[in-house]
Motif scaffolding. Sequence first.
Motif, PDB file in Angstrom:
ATOM      1  N   TRP A 139      72.737  98.760  78.654  1.00 32.71           N
ATOM      2  CA  TRP A 139      72.019  98.355  77.451  1.00 32.71           C
ATOM      3  C   TRP A 139      72.597  97.059  76.920  1.00 32.71           C
ATOM      4  CZ3 TRP A 139      73.820 103.590  77.728  1.00 32.71           C
ATOM      5  CH2 TRP A 139      72.815 104.508  77.998  1.00 32.71           C
ATOM      6  N   ALA A 140      71.802  96.385  76.098  1.00 35.54           N
ATOM      7  CA  ALA A 140      72.281  95.145  75.476  1.00 35.54           C
ATOM      8  C   ALA A 140      71.833  95.138  74.016  1.00 35.54           C
ATOM      9  CB  ALA A 140      71.699  93.949  76.227  1.00 35.54           C
ATOM     10  N   TRP A 141      72.415  94.245  73.251  1.00 34.06           N
ATOM     11  CA  TRP A 141      72.040  94.107  71.838  1.00 34.06           C
ATOM     12  C   TRP A 141      70.794  93.245  71.704  1.00 34.06           C
ATOM     13  CZ3 TRP A 141      74.510  97.521  69.229  1.00 34.06           C
ATOM     14  CH2 TRP A 141      75.851  97.792  69.439  1.00 34.06           C
ATOM     15  N   GLU A 142      69.980  93.561  70.729  1.00 33.02           N
ATOM     16  CA  GLU A 142      68.899  92.649  70.345  1.00 33.02           C
ATOM     17  C   GLU A 142      68.746  92.707  68.833  1.00 33.02           C
ATOM     18  OE1 GLU A 142      65.181  92.233  72.806  1.00 33.02           O
ATOM     19  OE2 GLU A 142      64.285  92.689  70.838  1.00 33.02           O
ATOM     20  N   ASP A 143      68.705  91.543  68.210  1.00 31.82           N
ATOM     21  CA  ASP A 143      68.627  91.475  66.745  1.00 31.82           C
ATOM     22  C   ASP A 143      67.194  91.217  66.307  1.00 31.82           C
ATOM     23  OD1 ASP A 143      71.370  91.763  66.727  1.00 31.82           O
ATOM     24  OD2 ASP A 143      71.750  89.608  66.739  1.00 31.82           O
ATOM     25  N   ARG A 144      66.773  91.961  65.285  1.00 37.36           N
ATOM     26  CA  ARG A 144      65.414  91.766  64.757  1.00 37.36           C
ATOM     27  C   ARG A 144      65.492  91.452  63.276  1.00 37.36           C
ATOM     28  NH1 ARG A 144      61.278  95.979  67.682  1.00 37.36           N
ATOM     29  NH2 ARG A 144      61.590  95.075  69.738  1.00 37.36           N
ATOM     30  N   SER A 145      64.589  90.631  62.846  1.00 42.26           N
ATOM     31  CA  SER A 145      64.523  90.239  61.442  1.00 42.26           C
ATOM     32  C   SER A 145      64.400  91.486  60.553  1.00 42.26           C
ATOM     33  CB  SER A 145      63.269  89.388  61.299  1.00 42.26           C
ATOM     34  OG  SER A 145      63.401  88.602  60.201  1.00 42.26           O
ATOM     35  N   THR A 146      65.061  91.491  59.396  1.00 39.42           N
ATOM     36  CA  THR A 146      65.036  92.692  58.544  1.00 39.42           C
ATOM     37  C   THR A 146      65.067  92.331  57.067  1.00 39.42           C
ATOM     38  OG1 THR A 146      66.164  94.761  58.055  1.00 39.42           O
ATOM     39  CG2 THR A 146      67.570  92.917  58.595  1.00 39.42           C
ATOM     40  N   GLU A 147      64.550  93.268  56.280  1.00 38.49           N
ATOM     41  CA  GLU A 147      64.668  93.154  54.818  1.00 38.49           C
ATOM     42  C   GLU A 147      65.970  93.787  54.339  1.00 38.49           C
ATOM     43  OE1 GLU A 147      62.132  91.831  52.702  1.00 38.49           O
ATOM     44  OE2 GLU A 147      61.500  91.107  54.681  1.00 38.49           O
ATOM     45  N   LEU A 148      66.637  94.538  55.223  1.00 39.09           N
ATOM     46  CA  LEU A 148      67.885  95.216  54.834  1.00 39.09           C
ATOM     47  C   LEU A 148      68.959  94.194  54.501  1.00 39.09           C
ATOM     48  CD1 LEU A 148      68.205  98.018  57.546  1.00 39.09           C
ATOM     49  CD2 LEU A 148      67.898  98.359  55.083  1.00 39.09           C
ATOM     50  N   ARG A 149      69.809  94.552  53.514  1.00 38.57           N
ATOM     51  CA  ARG A 149      70.940  93.699  53.160  1.00 38.57           C
ATOM     52  C   ARG A 149      72.146  94.588  52.909  1.00 38.57           C
ATOM     53  NH1 ARG A 149      67.729  90.728  54.605  1.00 38.57           N
ATOM     54  NH2 ARG A 149      66.873  88.836  53.718  1.00 38.57           N
ATOM     55  N   PRO A 150      73.351  94.092  53.175  1.00 35.08           N
ATOM     56  CA  PRO A 150      74.524  94.865  52.739  1.00 35.08           C
ATOM     57  C   PRO A 150      74.562  94.873  51.209  1.00 35.08           C
ATOM     58  CG  PRO A 150      75.181  92.721  53.611  1.00 35.08           C
ATOM     59  CD  PRO A 150      73.707  92.824  53.811  1.00 35.08           C
ATOM     60  N   PRO A 151      75.265  95.847  50.603  1.00 37.28           N
ATOM     61  CA  PRO A 151      75.291  95.918  49.142  1.00 37.28           C
ATOM     62  C   PRO A 151      75.941  94.714  48.491  1.00 37.28           C
ATOM     63  CG  PRO A 151      76.704  97.617  50.127  1.00 37.28           C
ATOM     64  CD  PRO A 151      75.974  96.971  51.240  1.00 37.28           C
ATOM     65  N   VAL A 152      76.773  93.998  49.250  1.00 37.93           N
ATOM     66  CA  VAL A 152      77.433  92.787  48.739  1.00 37.93           C
ATOM     67  C   VAL A 152      77.187  91.696  49.769  1.00 37.93           C
ATOM     68  CG1 VAL A 152      79.683  91.742  48.262  1.00 37.93           C
ATOM     69  CG2 VAL A 152      79.274  94.131  47.642  1.00 37.93           C
ATOM     70  N   GLU A 153      76.744  90.516  49.319  1.00 35.52           N
ATOM     71  CA  GLU A 153      76.561  89.407  50.260  1.00 35.52           C
ATOM     72  C   GLU A 153      77.939  88.833  50.600  1.00 35.52           C
ATOM     73  OE1 GLU A 153      73.494  88.248  51.461  1.00 35.52           O
ATOM     74  OE2 GLU A 153      74.464  86.664  52.633  1.00 35.52           O
ATOM     75  N   PRO A 154      78.368  88.906  51.857  1.00 33.71           N
ATOM     76  CA  PRO A 154      79.692  88.358  52.192  1.00 33.71           C
ATOM     77  C   PRO A 154      79.736  86.855  51.910  1.00 33.71           C
ATOM     78  CG  PRO A 154      78.796  89.686  53.988  1.00 33.71           C
ATOM     79  CD  PRO A 154      77.684  89.478  53.024  1.00 33.71           C
ATOM     80  N   GLU A 155      80.809  86.420  51.265  1.00 33.36           N
ATOM     81  CA  GLU A 155      80.919  85.004  50.905  1.00 33.36           C
ATOM     82  C   GLU A 155      81.055  84.137  52.154  1.00 33.36           C
ATOM     83  OE1 GLU A 155      84.099  84.331  48.150  1.00 33.36           O
ATOM     84  OE2 GLU A 155      83.244  85.810  46.754  1.00 33.36           O
ATOM     85  N   GLY A 156      80.643  82.901  52.022  1.00 31.38           N
ATOM     86  CA  GLY A 156      80.852  81.940  53.113  1.00 31.38           C
ATOM     87  C   GLY A 156      79.627  81.834  54.005  1.00 31.38           C
ATOM     88  N   PRO A 157      79.599  80.752  54.819  1.00 34.00           N
ATOM     89  CA  PRO A 157      78.416  80.487  55.639  1.00 34.00           C
ATOM     90  C   PRO A 157      78.477  81.103  57.038  1.00 34.00           C
ATOM     91  CG  PRO A 157      79.923  78.641  55.733  1.00 34.00           C
ATOM     92  CD  PRO A 157      80.601  79.697  54.900  1.00 34.00           C
TER      93      PRO A 157
END
Length: 365
Positions: free
Chosen positions: A189-207
Amino acid sequence: MKLEPGAERAHPLTRIIDATLARSGGWLPFDRFMALALYAPGLGYYANDSRKFGQMPASGSDFVTAPEMTPLFGQALAEQIGEALHETGTAEVWEFGAGSGALAAQLLDALGPRVKRYRIVDLSGSLRARQRVTLDRFGDKVEWLSALPDTMQGVVVGNEVLDAMPVQLLMRIGGRWFERGVVAQGDGWAWEDRSTELRPPVEPEGPQDYLTEVHRHAEAFIATLADRLTKGAAFFLDYGFPEAEYYHPQRHMGTVMCHKAHQADADPLVEVGAKDITAHVNFTGIALAGQDAGLEVLGYTSQARFLINCGLPARMEGAALPERALAARLIHEHEMGELFKVIGFVAGAPWDARGFSEGDRSHTL
Ligand SMILES: C[S@@+](CC[C@H](N)C(=O)[O-])C[C@H]1O[C@@H](n2cnc3c(N)ncnc32)[C@H](O)[C@@H]1O
């Protein structure tokens, strides 16, 4: 169960995952993959017959947990459970994810007649069978349930159970968030990323690009428990942090880890079913899930502080040297003392719980 490289496609668990992938359009969110890898009936890591817990790889085990290290753990925890039974006027202990049954035996021995019933809820049929053997001497005081009843009263305990609940993976790439899932690729198996509305409860700082987890299963579990627990208390011990630390810019690789033969690795897509998969616990999410569903947080602190408050050092003084050395690992900052935390909840009137009497960190949640 050992899987040789290349043998994965022939394995029944692999076929189940592939069939689920096909039914889902070729992409499975990681929490569904993790749920199958750990709990697919008879085949997932927690559902198969492998040994799992033990001190050393020679026993065929993969990792060690506190109750497997020393009974002093359960004896110290019993101080808190006994106090909670008294304060809440209840007489039942409920353990979630009881593993080999070691903690149940320690608590039952320490608490004696103060516990009228010890109820175990575990997703794993093979572990339930093992627990029956360990706990045979307690007769029908111990009972197994396959699901939560509509209402329950008593003191709940769960050691390293929240970290075994499936997590969703979120990946921030170039400032945009994706949900990370699994696709079939070649023999694996391999990873595949899909666009999402989900967010972590805190936006991690930095770019920077950032991989992390969200814990809807563990939080739903706590919300259900809170809903059903009409009187009593609950204590969960596990590794993790409050959310400000969890979603810290430096933790950009996430916390998913696998354990096999006492070695850790970060690739859950190989040797599936043959190794444990875990993620650290976001204790802020756990606290909010309980609170929103009507529980009150009794306290939150490090495992070291909790066990010291519960009298572990005095018990260590009376123990033989090897036992003392193992118990020291539970409280040493560089072993399990600081990474592991304890959160306590109450359904009913709160009291000053012994385990949080000094060093309560609830304000950090
Ligand atoms: C890492 S093991 C910990 C076992 C034991 N508490 C110990 O400390 O040795 C995780 C346990 O949690 C159980 N588990 C996971 N999710 C569960 C759930 N939703 N309800 C009950 N048990 C669960 C697994 O089957 C397994 O027994």
